[in-house]
Design an enzyme around this catalytic site. Structure first.
Site, PDB file in Angstrom:
ATOM      1  CB  SER A 196      -0.956  -0.058   1.201  1.00 51.40           C
ATOM      2  OG  SER A 196      -2.009   0.854   1.069  1.00 51.40           O
ATOM      3  CG  ASP A 241      -4.804  -4.248  -4.173  1.00 52.28           C
ATOM      4  OD1 ASP A 241      -5.184  -3.590  -3.186  1.00 52.28           O
ATOM      5  OD2 ASP A 241      -3.658  -4.173  -4.655  1.00 52.28           O
ATOM      6  CG  HIS A 280      -5.182  -2.955  -0.002  1.00 55.38           C
ATOM      7  ND1 HIS A 280      -4.344  -2.609  -1.026  1.00 55.38           N
ATOM      8  CD2 HIS A 280      -4.844  -2.139   1.037  1.00 55.38           C
ATOM      9  CE1 HIS A 280      -3.548  -1.637  -0.650  1.00 55.38           C
ATOM     10  NE2 HIS A 280      -3.821  -1.343   0.611  1.00 55.38           N
TER      11      HIS A 280
END
Length: 628
Positions: A156, A322, A350
């Site tokens: 991320s 995601d 994710h």
């Protein structure tokens, strides 16, 4: 490559962890501040293998985070960890332990203006923050335990930090793995299809603001105040006075949601843009950006030429659910063509903590994410024969078939198969031959995709993604459904939709969902795409990075409002997927004018939209079909 039981386990039989370095047991922890060129102190945690000799030299993994490098337990709980910090993100904890055991030093960093680091945040991934990365690498390679080689990785935000580290073109950084991370801030997360992802910018902004005040309990729950004091201070900061000073410095941090709400177009410049502020507060640009506009100046795509010039190998790593980041990984892989780079697209949410099956729901993945990253980094850093050097650069997982497949590039070769919107809400493979035909739809502004969607997964460190039976939501939408299939149909790549519409409004948001209707009538979500109508103009100009879908600039100069009552063409892509429709199942597309769960609702009353399906205005969906 099919696995029994529908497993997503890797295509190789077991991770090959042959390494030029011995394996270690246990870790040795230390922490400190490293002072940057402007006097800002950056907090660092260092983990070395226990028992490392003074003569040993190791490569380092650099992990820069916005979400605290670690937490401090309250007394006497911290004694349970021997005074060491609490690792609050389980995936990072496992990965750190795995890499240190495999002969790497691990460096965790609170990026500028976050955690126990000083400084204020004027934007995400500022030029100052990027430059900090190079100075931290300088510090790493000066350490007596370092062999002069650094790799960077992260999920991320942390993955984007790893990618932007390459803008510095530091010679010590040879390989990175930006996992589950964005490439184009505008299209991948903030404004997919040009529509403000208001839920994300609001929620993510509030969470970050709480973290910057050391108010973790406002993010995870009141109970967090009981066991922890908050972010981990460095070891020299015994009375936490330095940590308190860092928290005070964070009061000047900016509001991401406020700025996002002031933007519409990609080239808009925010009134609080830090690159055009007063001379004494203005950020110095970095690299060779290719586009202007506030949002572009914090986006990795804008610096791809600098990243390419670094020469570092990149593992672009994402999952089909995601958020919009599977497409981000594809765009990065196609644009930044450094030798040895790879792309993987799995059936994950994710951060990859959950495997998502549209027909069967959630399960924990069998895929060894950390082992796969070790294969890649060991190959590039240690020269180890892990097998990855002889594999095709692209691997992707076909859902329902439950099979890993490989390719030399993306997308794999496919045949376009069109399905046309037809009378009686049918989806047919033959083009309409009628001179007129349309369906009217009054936009239901309560329509949404729920609280466990791909877009919610981006907040909360990889939340569950689970779309329940879509039948009830589809009753609010305009749907078109095919006849039952008489053979399996694999759709792999980028689905493209073309709609001919009129509207009672001069603007609008359009959402298209690709769905699977089983013989019992249950409706499963597969993927989606969206477009704000004012951005509908397609461009023949050169895109800022490599595109394999219809290209539009999202720039203010290309704005094209709808004329109420005048037919307009909307062509846009859906997020990439690889999915096998089974015999007896039906293909459905569902058209909405809102996703109230995630995207901003445009002001004004709900418009009435007509979708045309005639010979002259043949609305359709183009599926990339892989032939058996």
């Amino acid at each position: 490559m099919t696995r029994r039981g529908g497993s997503d386990a890797a295509w190789y039989s077991a991770p090959d962890q042959r390494s030029a370095y011995p394996r270690y047991r246990g870790m040795r922890y230390s922490s400190c501040y490293v002072t940057m060129r402007d006097g800002v102190r950056i907090a660092i945690d260092l983990y070395l293998p226990a028992g490392l000799t003074s003569a040993a030299r190791l490569p380092a993994i650099l992990h820069q985070t916005r979400y605290y490098r670690s937490l401090q337990l309250r007394w006497p709980l911290r004694m349970l960890l021997g005074g060491k910090p609490l690792q609050h993100i389980a995936a990072d904890k496992r990965r750190r332990r795995r890499f240190v055991a495999s002969g790497y030093a691990w460096v965790d960093v609170d990026v500028r203006g976050s955690g126990a680091s000083f400084g204020a945040r004027v934007c995400e991934w500022s030029s100052d923050e990027i430059r900090d990365g190079a100075e931290i690498v300088d510090w790493i390679v000066r350490q007596p335990w370092c062999n002069g080689t650094v790799a960077a990785l992260g999920n991320s935000y942390d993955g984007t930090s790893a990618e932007l580290l390459l803008v510095n073109q530091h010679p010590a950084v040879r390989v990175i793995a930006p996992c589950f991370s964005l490439f184009d801030v505008y299209t991948d997360i903030a404004f997919p299809g040009g529509i403000h992802a208001a839920w994300f910018t609001d929620t993510w902004g509030r969470y970050n603001e709480a973290l910057d005040r050391n108010a973790l309990h406002e993010v995870v729950g009141w109970w967090a105040k009981l066991p922890v004091t908050g972010m981990q201070p460095v070891q020299e900061d015994r009375d936490r006075s330095l940590r308190d000073g860092a928290i005070a410095a964070h009061r000047g941090n900016y509001d991401v949601h406020q700025i996002a709400g002031s933007l519409t177009f990609r080239d808009d410049v925010s009134a609080s843009d830090p690159y055009r502020g007063q001379p004494d507060a203005r950020l110095e640009p970095i690299g060779t950006p290719i586009e202007s506009g506030s949002i572009n100046l914090i986006s990795p795509h804008n610096y791809w030429r600098d990243v390419q010039a670094s020469g570092a190998a990149i593992y672009s790593y994402s999952g089909w659910f995601d958020g919009g980041y599977a497409h981000a990984a594809i765009k990065r892989f196609l644009t930044v063509s450094t030798p040895g780079s790879h792309l993987i697209l799995g059936p994950w949410n994710h951060t990859g903590g959950w495997r998502v099956d549209p027909l069967r729901g959630l399960s924990r993945p069998d895929f060894d994410h950390d082992g796969e990253l070790l294969r890649f980094i060991d190959h590039h850093v240690k020269g180890a024969d892990t097998g990855i050097g002889s594999e095709p650069p692209v691997h992707y997982f076909t859902m329902v078939e439950n099979r890993w497949k490989s390719a030399d590039t993306w997308p794999p070769p496919a045949t376009t198969q069109s399905y046309y919107l037809s009378a009686d809400r049918q989806l047919r493979p033959d083009a309409p031959d009628c001179d007129s035909g349309a369906d009217e739809y009054v936009v239901d502004q309560t329509a949404g995709t729920g609280e466990r969607s791909r877009w919610r997964s981006q907040v909360g460190i990889g939340g569950h993604v689970c779309y329940p039976d879509r039948k009830a939501q589809d009753a609010k939408l305009l749907t078109y459904t095919s006849a039952p299939l008489d053979h399996p149909l694999e759709v792999t790549g980028h689905v493209v939709v073309t709609l001919f519409i009129t509207s009672t409004s001069s603007d609008g948001t359009f959402f298209v969902y690709l769905e699977d209707v089983d013989p019992r009538g249950r409706v499963a979500y597969i993927t989606e795409g969206q477009l704000r109508a004012i951005h509908r103009r397609l461009s023949d100009g050169p895109p800022p990075y490599r595109q394999v879908v219809p290209y539009r600039t999202f720039a203010s100069g290309d704005a094209w409002p709808l004329v109420p009552g005048e037919i307009a063409r909307l062509t846009f892509d859906l997020l990439p997927t690889s999915y096998l429709f089974q015999p007896g199942h039906r293909i459905r597309i569902a058209i909405a004018g809102a996703d109230a769960s995630h995207f901003a609702i445009l002001p004004g009353c709900a418009p009435t939209v007509r979708v045309y399906r005639s010979r002259m205005h043949a609305s359709r969906i183009d599926l990339p079909v892989i032939q058996p």
